[in-house]
Design a protein around this motif. Structure first.
Motif: not given
Length: 456
Positions: A312-336
């Protein structure tokens, strides 16, 4: 207080595991749901019945020794073991295992046969698990629907999972072969060599799995009748393979149920074949072979090694995707993570969907690359025109994915960024995306090392 055979509801085994209800019973053990009062979780507790099988080695902790050395995603995990001495003169040997919320395959098949795709999926899980235990010198010897638990983590009918349990009569294949004076195993699923009371090696498990797969596809056991009649039948007749199956299925099942053990494929080869069938039979169409890496079987073994596919989703990578979205100024970032037939989004900042089909996924193409895979203007890029995120209402215009590459070179999935407008990825941005993907992989490596230390 309600009574259960052998144990009362509320009984605290080992001063820690309080019995809730009985889940099953057999000649060798009873299985209960219990609450682990130390950790506040439900577990499955198997209480061993002594002297259950005449002629078998009377080693009370034999199954503990087998399970303790095995660690695989498609095997039920052993959490604890002990002897409860609460009642004088009546010690209870018990195993504490993960509680898998789902029916066993025997009960599931009471509702009818499974589709070929689901049969291939659970067959792949089982063959992969058997390949692992065979490599570790263990033969299960009782592969049957009652010892297979089926479930799905995400309530997604597209993917069934299976775990193999009950190693009560498992044998170390490199250990001494003992004379039981009879037959160990379940009559309807015995291999010919078991039926003749001959030593059973890894090919015996292949044969039994073949019978299970045929039953999955037909809904009926292959060999019926009383135990003696059923056991002898396979010495005379080969199993009937349904004529309406695809040729690949027929060839595989005929090979798995060959009467001569030396003519059967290994469990590794069976897992490869079933993996191909699971990928190539999604509904009525095939996953595009162009997006399947040549090392797909080994890549999927690596995916399972990190235990991120069915969690199940455990939030472990949520900070990384949030940071990635901010750094690149994109609306969506995903760990797949790319599965055989699905792409699971383990963290999906800015996107509600948690998975898509593999044949529709840009990430499925990205894992084929040694470096970034970038689509700067999707509607004008022939590689992306057929993707539903591009052609449909979603309106995807830009995609950049960095493969999540393990230390031994397998691409598990991607860290990717998406935008609704075309853009160009600069060399500096490309380097940053690679570094962030490396952070994701590093986190996975640390988790793996921690588990290995805990289990050693």
């Amino acid at each position: 207080m309600d009574e259960l055979p052998g144990i009362s509801v509320g009984t605290p085994l080992g001063g820690r595991y309080r019995i809730v209800e009985q889940l099953g019973s057999g000649a060798m053990a009873n299985v209960y749901r219990a609450t682990d009062e130390s950790l506040g979780r439900d577990v499955a507790v198997k209480v061993i019945i002594k002297s259950a099988v005449a002629g078998a080695p009377q080693d009370d902790d034999a199954e503990v020794k087998v399970l303790a050395r095995l660690n695989h995603h498609s095997l039920v995990t052993l959490l604890d073991a002990g002897v409860d001495r609460t009642e004088p003169g009546r010690p209870r040997i018990y195993l504490v295992m993960e509680l898998v919320e789902g029916p066993d395959l025997k009960h599931r098949l009471q509702d009818g046969p499974l589709p070929p795709r689901h049969t291939a999926q659970i067959g792949y899980d089982l063959a992969d698990a058997l390949s692992y235990i065979h490599e570790n010198g263990v033969v299960h010897r009782d592969v049957k629907p009652g010892n297979i638990l089926v479930f799905d983590y995400n309530h997604d009918a597209a993917r069934m999972r299976a775990k193999l349990t009950d190693f009560g009569i498992a044998l170390m294949s490199d250990g001494p072969q003992y004379d039981t004076g009879g037959v160990l195993g379940t009559a309807a699923y015995l291999s010919p060599e078991q039926a003749k009371s001959e030593p059973a090696g890894p090919p015996s498990d292949v044969y039994s799995l073949g019978l299970v797969l045929i039953e999955c596809l037909t809904g009926e056991p292959v060999f019926r009748g009383d135990p003696l009649q059923s056991a002898l039948a396979r010495l005379i007749d080969d199993p009937a393979i349904p004529n309406d199956l695809d040729p690949e299925w027929q060839q595989l099942l005929v090979a798995m149920t060959a009467r001569n053990p030396q003519e059967r494929p290994s469990t590794y080869e069976v897992a490869q074949a079933l993996g191909d069938l699971a990928v190539n039979r999604r509904g009525k169409h095939k996953v595009d072979a162009a997006i399947i890496p040549p090392n797909e079987f080994a890549r999927m073994e690596a995916v399972h090694r990190y235990r991120i596919l069915d969690t199940p989703a455990d939030g472990a990578f949520d900070r990384i995707t949030a940071l990635t979205a901010r750094v690149f100024e994109v609306p969506i970032a995903i760990v797949s993570v790319v599965d055989h037939d699905r792409i699971w989004f383990k963290s999906h900042h800015g996107l509600e969907a948690s998975e898509i089909g593999r044949d529709a996924g840009l990430c499925a193409s990205a894992i084929l690359q040694e470096d970034l895979w970038v689509v700067e203007n999707a509607p004008e890029d022939p590689r992306a025109l057929a993707n539903p995120l591009v052609a449909g209402e979603f309106g995807l215009r830009f995609y950049a994915g960095a493969p999540l590459t393990t230390r031994d070179g397998y691409n598990l999935g991607t860290l990717c960024i998406l935008d609704f407008k075309p853009r160009v990825l600069t060399p500096e941005e490309a380097a940053t995306l690679r570094d962030l993907a490396a952070v994701v992989v590093n986190d996975l490596e640390i988790r793996l090392e921690s588990r290995n230390v805990d289990s050693s």
